[in-house]
Structures are given as C-alpha cells and as structure tokens.
Motif scaffolding. Structure first.
Motif, PDB file in Angstrom:
ATOM      1  N   VAL A   1      -1.364 -11.889  51.974  1.00  0.00           N
ATOM      2  CA  VAL A   1      -0.581 -10.744  51.502  1.00  0.00           C
ATOM      3  C   VAL A   1       0.620 -11.211  50.677  1.00  0.00           C
ATOM      4  N   ARG A   2       1.297 -12.262  51.153  1.00  0.00           N
ATOM      5  CA  ARG A   2       2.436 -12.796  50.401  1.00  0.00           C
ATOM      6  C   ARG A   2       2.005 -13.247  49.013  1.00  0.00           C
ATOM      7  N   ARG A   3       0.888 -13.954  48.923  1.00  0.00           N
ATOM      8  CA  ARG A   3       0.435 -14.427  47.615  1.00  0.00           C
ATOM      9  C   ARG A   3       0.040 -13.250  46.718  1.00  0.00           C
ATOM     10  N   TRP A   4      -0.510 -12.204  47.288  1.00  0.00           N
ATOM     11  CA  TRP A   4      -0.917 -11.056  46.485  1.00  0.00           C
ATOM     12  C   TRP A   4       0.306 -10.346  45.896  1.00  0.00           C
ATOM     13  N   PHE A   5       1.308 -10.087  46.720  1.00  0.00           N
ATOM     14  CA  PHE A   5       2.458  -9.301  46.275  1.00  0.00           C
ATOM     15  C   PHE A   5       3.579 -10.159  45.686  1.00  0.00           C
ATOM     16  N   GLY A   6       3.633 -11.443  46.051  1.00  0.00           N
ATOM     17  CA  GLY A   6       4.642 -12.327  45.483  1.00  0.00           C
ATOM     18  C   GLY A   6       5.993 -12.217  46.177  1.00  0.00           C
TER      19      GLY A   6
ATOM     20  N   VAL B   1       6.014  -2.733  53.564  1.00  0.00           N
ATOM     21  CA  VAL B   1       5.051  -2.709  54.668  1.00  0.00           C
ATOM     22  C   VAL B   1       3.652  -2.651  54.072  1.00  0.00           C
ATOM     23  N   VAL B   2       2.798  -3.542  54.558  1.00  0.00           N
ATOM     24  CA  VAL B   2       1.470  -3.711  53.981  1.00  0.00           C
ATOM     25  C   VAL B   2       0.434  -3.699  55.097  1.00  0.00           C
ATOM     26  N   ALA B   3      -0.721  -3.115  54.812  1.00  0.00           N
ATOM     27  CA  ALA B   3      -1.834  -3.142  55.758  1.00  0.00           C
ATOM     28  C   ALA B   3      -3.073  -3.714  55.078  1.00  0.00           C
ATOM     29  N   THR B   4      -3.869  -4.418  55.859  1.00  0.00           N
ATOM     30  CA  THR B   4      -5.155  -4.905  55.380  1.00  0.00           C
ATOM     31  C   THR B   4      -6.223  -4.414  56.355  1.00  0.00           C
ATOM     32  N   SER B   5      -7.465  -4.657  56.041  1.00  0.00           N
ATOM     33  CA  SER B   5      -8.618  -4.371  56.902  1.00  0.00           C
ATOM     34  C   SER B   5      -9.347  -3.109  56.472  1.00  0.00           C
ATOM     35  N   LYS B   6     -10.620  -3.082  56.844  1.00  0.00           N
ATOM     36  CA  LYS B   6     -11.492  -1.947  56.531  1.00  0.00           C
ATOM     37  C   LYS B   6     -10.957  -0.661  57.151  1.00  0.00           C
ATOM     38  N   THR B   7     -10.439  -0.753  58.368  1.00  0.00           N
ATOM     39  CA  THR B   7      -9.939   0.451  59.043  1.00  0.00           C
ATOM     40  C   THR B   7      -8.832   1.104  58.234  1.00  0.00           C
TER      41      THR B   7
ATOM     42  N   ILE C   1      -1.848  -0.684  50.865  1.00  0.00           N
ATOM     43  CA  ILE C   1      -3.056  -1.406  51.234  1.00  0.00           C
ATOM     44  C   ILE C   1      -3.196  -2.643  50.353  1.00  0.00           C
ATOM     45  N   CYS C   2      -3.422  -3.793  50.974  1.00  0.00           N
ATOM     46  CA  CYS C   2      -3.631  -5.044  50.232  1.00  0.00           C
ATOM     47  C   CYS C   2      -5.111  -5.410  50.259  1.00  0.00           C
ATOM     48  N   PRO C   3      -5.702  -5.717  49.103  1.00  0.00           N
ATOM     49  CA  PRO C   3      -7.114  -6.086  49.083  1.00  0.00           C
ATOM     50  C   PRO C   3      -7.398  -7.477  49.650  1.00  0.00           C
ATOM     51  N   TRP C   4      -6.382  -8.329  49.713  1.00  0.00           N
ATOM     52  CA  TRP C   4      -6.573  -9.650  50.308  1.00  0.00           C
ATOM     53  C   TRP C   4      -6.207  -9.612  51.785  1.00  0.00           C
ATOM     54  N   ALA C   5      -6.924 -10.425  52.573  1.00  0.00           N
ATOM     55  CA  ALA C   5      -6.665 -10.463  54.009  1.00  0.00           C
ATOM     56  C   ALA C   5      -7.011 -11.854  54.549  1.00  0.00           C
TER      57      ALA C   5
END
Length: 310
Positions: free
Chosen positions: A120-125, A206-212, A290-294
């Motif tokens: 998530v950190r790498r995705w958002f910077g 605040v970021v969330a990942t996962s299919k749910t 929502i972050c596409p990386w997890a």
C-alpha cells in the motif's frame, strides 16, 4: 525476470505472475486462481481433513503447471491463516511438499500485515503520510499503521469473513440474533487493539485491500473492476452502515446478484461487512480508499528489494 507468487489463502489459491526487476513497478503477466475455501474445511478439532489436503495438493499442482507454462523463473509460495492456524499445519505442509515439491512458507499474521502495508505504501507513495491499512481475508483481519515502509504497529485478528461465516452465521439468511452476536464479537475483538494504534495519532489516509472491501465498495457505488486499476474507489462508513442490514436480510443467492459480488464470496459478504463496519467505526474512519495492491504484491516487492541489495 518473471516471478510467480503462489498465495494459499483461506478462500483461494492464487498464482500471480509478474514481470519485474529491482526499482521498477511489477507488471502483471498472468493470474491463475482456484476457490478452495480452506477456512471452511476445518473439522471440529481445527484440522484440515484429508479431503481438504487432497484438494489443496491438486490445486497447487495446477498452479505449478500454469507457472511452468508462463515461464516463471522464481516461484514464491506462501500460506496464510487457514494453514497457519490449522492444528495439523505441519502435516499439511509436509504432504504438499512431498507430493508437489512446493515448500510453502507460512506467514505469521503480523508479517502478513506488514507486507500488505508495504504494498500500500508503494502504491500511494510518501505523500499519503501516515497510513492506516485494513485487510479482511477469509481467515483473518490485518491492521497496520505507520509513516514509513515498515509499520509502527501491525496486528492480525481471527476475524476473516469465511471463518466467521462458518462459526457464527449458519442460517441463510442468518437469524437476527446470530448477526447481533457476531457484531458484538467482532467489535470486542477489534476494540482490544484500538489503543495500540491510537497512541500514534490520527492517520492521514485510510486504505483497505482485499476482495471483501472491493465488493463492499462496489455495491456502495464504486467503479467496476473493468474500469481499471487507476480509478479511485472509496467506501464511506455511512454507505456501509446502510448496507449491513440489507445484506443481513438477504440469502447468499440474493447477494450474488449484487454488482461485483461473486457466487463464491456471496455467503461471506455479511460477515465481512460486519468486520469492515466495526473497524471503521472503532477507528473513527468516515471513508477509506481501496488499494489494488495487497499481500501478493508486498511479497514481490520484498523479494525485489532483496535482489536489489544483493
């Protein structure tokens, strides 16, 4: 080089193939997944039965063949909470290794949270500031918080959507008293961890990942997966709170008709929604992105970091 990550999760076994080298963004080349729902295959003693192990071995073999077909040079195989917490985990790992040659690395819950946080950190910077990251899997909920690439706090709780559905919501639709009991349980478990995070102050993002979380965001109006990775997708607590009672009154078949909800995950969606709602409420989160990386991307990034420093 072409890397493959084999993720034996509580819901699915997922092979992600990427083209990657140190310092560059991993580019997805192929995805191969099979729904196994290991979290639902535990017996009364908490062990994965012979049928479940046989199915796991067959799925791992299929994934190995797919990896070979796609020219994977280095395979990174790991398992998460369903295997980690099975009472016969050592036997499961030994059989998989003996019959497929794959030695699964079992990730500790906190390590799972840390690797997801890294992705998530790498995705958002760095501009995202202090991050609070939530990830609901089939067997566990991971929470991480921090300013750097290594979180200041990271925990894993046994609040996965599959695990909770099997243990707490036997009806279809579930009985209202079962839903209420699960809601109390979820909030009690999450509340125990809030103090560990609140001492670091409020998050900037605040970021969330996962299919749910992706499915909950989709039914609340977020863009479709087909619209691409780079479309911003948010989930507001107000929207989620409105959806929870609606989901509680639906059968799994009815939930599967909602936009973005798969047949295989429809039965777990209510439990996942109760966890998401509880986490957002107790952490004071009005909306999250929502972050596409997890986790899988986190494993790849950690591997590339090690290659770059070798």
């Amino acid at each position: 080089m072409r890397l493959g990550v084999l993720d034996v999760g509580s819901n699915t076994v997922h092979l992600l193939v990427v083209d990657a080298h140190p310092g560059a963004r991993p580019l997805p080349a192929h995805s191969h997944k099979a729904e196994l729902r290991l979290a639902e295959l535990l017996d009364d003693s908490g062990a994965i039965g012979d049928e479940g192990i046989d199915r796991l071995i067959a799925v791992v073999r299929d994934a190995l063949q797919a990896a070979e077909d796609k020219g994977v040079e280095d395979l990174l195989p790991f398992a998460t909470s369903a295997v980690r917490e099975a009472t016969n985990a050592d036997d499961v790992l030994a059989r998989v290794a003996d019959e497929t040659g794959v030695r699964l690395q079992v990730l500790a819950g906190a390590e799972e949270a840390r690797l997801t946080f890294l992705a998530v950190r790498r995705w958002f910077g760095w501009s995202a500031g202090k991050l609070l990251v939530l990830d609901i899997g089939g067997g566990s909920l991971e929470i991480a918080f921090g300013m750097d690439e290594e979180p200041d706090a990271a925990v894993s709780l046994p609040l996965g959507a599959g695990r909770l559905t099997v243990g707490w919501l036997p009806g279809d639709p579930p009985a209202p008293e079962d839903v209420r009991a699960l809601r109390r349980h979820v909030r009690t478990e999450i509340a125990r961890t809030v103090g560990e995070f609140s001492r670091f102050g409020a998050p900037d993002h605040v970021v969330a990942t996962s299919k749910t979380f992706r499915q909950l965001a989709r039914i609340a109006g977020a863009a479709r997966s087909a619209d691409g990775l780079y479309v911003q997708r948010e989930l507001k607590r107000e929207s989620l709170e409105a959806w929870v009672p609606r989901l509680a009154g639906m059968t799994a078949e009815q939930r599967a008709e909602l936009p973005g909800v798969s047949d295989g995950r429809a039965g777990q969606l209510l439990a996942g929604a109760l966890v998401a709602e509880g986490a957002m409420d107790l952490f004071g989160v009005e909306k999250l992105e929502i972050c596409p990386w997890a986790l899988r991307e986190g494993v790849i990034l950690r591997r590339l970091d090690h290659m770059g420093s070798a």
